[in-house]
Design an enzyme around this catalytic site. Structure first.
Site, PDB file in Angstrom:
ATOM      1  N   ASP A 154       0.993  -1.080   0.280  1.00 49.78           N
ATOM      2  CA  ASP A 154      -0.126  -0.007   0.216  1.00 49.78           C
ATOM      3  C   ASP A 154       0.852   1.210  -0.058  1.00 49.78           C
ATOM      4  OD1 ASP A 154      -2.073  -1.462   0.318  1.00 49.78           O
ATOM      5  OD2 ASP A 154      -2.800  -0.318   1.766  1.00 49.78           O
TER       6      ASP A 154
ATOM      7  N   HIS B 149       3.360  -2.236   3.153  1.00 45.20           N
ATOM      8  CA  HIS B 149       3.659  -0.534   2.330  1.00 45.20           C
ATOM      9  C   HIS B 149       4.311  -1.072   1.759  1.00 45.20           C
ATOM     10  CE1 HIS B 149       0.830  -0.362   6.004  1.00 45.20           C
ATOM     11  NE2 HIS B 149       0.051   0.132   4.575  1.00 45.20           N
TER      12      HIS B 149
HETATM   13 NI    NI Z   1      -2.992   2.818   3.804  1.00 44.57          NI
END
Ligand code: NI
Length: 409
Positions: free
Chosen positions: A217, A361
């Site tokens: 992400d 992430h």
């Molecule tokens: Ni996010």
């Protein structure tokens, strides 16, 4: 400039939707056939031009340089007292079969530059199904295919080809529709790179073997290059849920994702909490990110993850209307918090099970370092590294507006 043009297109698409809705009250006045009062009527949403007008039974519709991304159908002239309605499902590239829709409801993605339809099924139920056949034919590769009827698949999903056009007709049981009248509309040309019509990251996985969907992400980021290299080394795929305002600065990374068979995901334009936004604002931030992806990679995102996993407020109904599920996760590595490579590796390898979606992430170096260890080890353990759409397709597909954290066998 491009964004302004796309905004205008979205407004035009919205305007034509209103037009279709206005016509949906049974005012369409096609002449009745001598041998049958029942007729189909239908509309097609072309990804670059929006909804067509309501089309009469047996009208072939296609558009140059464009493709259908949503469809709806209804009936006129239903004999009094005869039960039943028309139902349909469409196969959306990247997400598979939609839930069935009926009698004027939309199936597919009603958004500019939505993913293309690969095939379609239309059928009748109730007494209608005993008295009539509903026939469907589609255009693929510029050629109209033969009729199929009563829920048979028109077109072929999973072979990387989208529909160019659609035609629907109702006949008395056992009969075949006559020659169609054809309507070819001059389309706004599709953006470069969309002609093949297959969304990123939508290949097929071996459904009989374990699989896991790694997701990253908040990128794109230069650290993604390390994750992509690790995936390339084993032929694996992952899904990147990207923030639109970062896309232009990392165009090369996004292009490499597509080239590698990874999936482009939408994570809003500026990482907003979508649960606090109106439906219009949610659609706008998603469309802005899709615009950004279109301009660097020639295709929009095929999946969406709302920032913070926030699916309250208007999020689910809005995603449902746009034809998207809400992709969440089952394993939360908390990599953003620990920024610790060993910890992230341990969380994944200790917890992973077949069908999991793993949250990591793009924007932290320790996470990329963790990915470099996790990716080869999962392959050693026999997992296929797949995109979210590949996982979903292997495990029954996704329903728009529903949240998914995993897809168990
Ligand atoms: Ni996010």
């Amino acid at each position: 400039m491009i964004f302004q043009a796309r905004k205008l297109m979205a407004v035009l698409a919205a305007a034509s939707m209103v037009l279709v809705l206005t016509h949906a009250g049974g005012t369409f006045g096609a002449p009745a056939y001598a041998d049958s009062d029942l007729q189909a009527q239908f509309s097609v949403f072309f990804a670059h031009n929006g909804w067509t007008e309501q089309l009469p039974d047996n009208r072939k519709i296609s558009r140059t340089g464009d493709y259908p991304s949503a469809f709806r159908a209804g009936l006129t002239g239903q004999p009094a007292g005869m039960s039943g309605t028309v139902l349909y499902s469409v196969n959306v590239s990247g997400t598979g079969w939609t839930a069935r829709a009926e009698n004027g409801a939309t199936a597919g993605k009603e958004i500019p530059e939505g993913a293309p339809l690969e095939s379609i099924k239309v059928w009748l139920n109730g007494d209608l199904a005993k008295n009539y056949d509903i026939c469907t034919r589609v255009m693929v590769d510029g050629a109209w295919q033969d009729w199929v009827r009563n829920g048979q698949e028109a077109g072929q999903a999973g072979v990387g080809k989208h529909l160019d056009g659609i035609c629907v007709s109702v006949v008395k049981k056992g009969e075949t529709p006559g020659d169609s009248s054809e309507q070819v509309e001059a389309g706004t040309p599709a953006a470069a790179g969309t002609a093949s019509g297959t969304a990123s990251g939508t290949g097929t996985a071996d459904a009989s073997k374990p699989m896991v969907a790694l997701t990253f992400d908040d990128g794109p980021s230069s650290y993604d290059a390390r994750t992509l290299a690790a995936l390339e080394a084993v032929g694996g795929h992952a899904t990147f849920f990207m923030v639109g305002n970062r896309v232009a600065a990392h165009a090369d990374i996004v292009q490499r994702m597509v080239a590698d068979g990874c999936e482009l995901g939408n994570h809003s334009f500026a990482h907003q909490d979508l649960a606090k936004l109106s439906s219009d604002a949610i659609q706008q931030t998603i469309a802005q990110t899709n615009d950004a992806l279109m301009s660097v990679a020639g295709q929009p995102a095929s999946v969406i993850r709302p920032p913070y996993g926030a699916v309250g407020g208007a999020v689910k109904p809005t995603l449902a209307a746009m034809g998207y599920a809400a992709i969440l996760w089952h394993i939360d590595t908390l990599d953003w918090k620990t920024r610790n490579t060993a910890n992230t590796v341990k969380v994944v390898l200790d917890q992973v099970q077949d069908g999991d979606i793993v949250l990591m992430h793009s924007i932290y170096e320790p996470s990329a370092a963790a990915a470099e260890q996790i990716i080869p080890e999962l392959v050693n353990r026999g997992y296929q590294l797949v995109t979210v759409s590949e996982l979903a397709n292997a495990r029954g597909g996704m329903t728009p507006g529903v949240g998914y954290g995993r897809f168990r066998p």
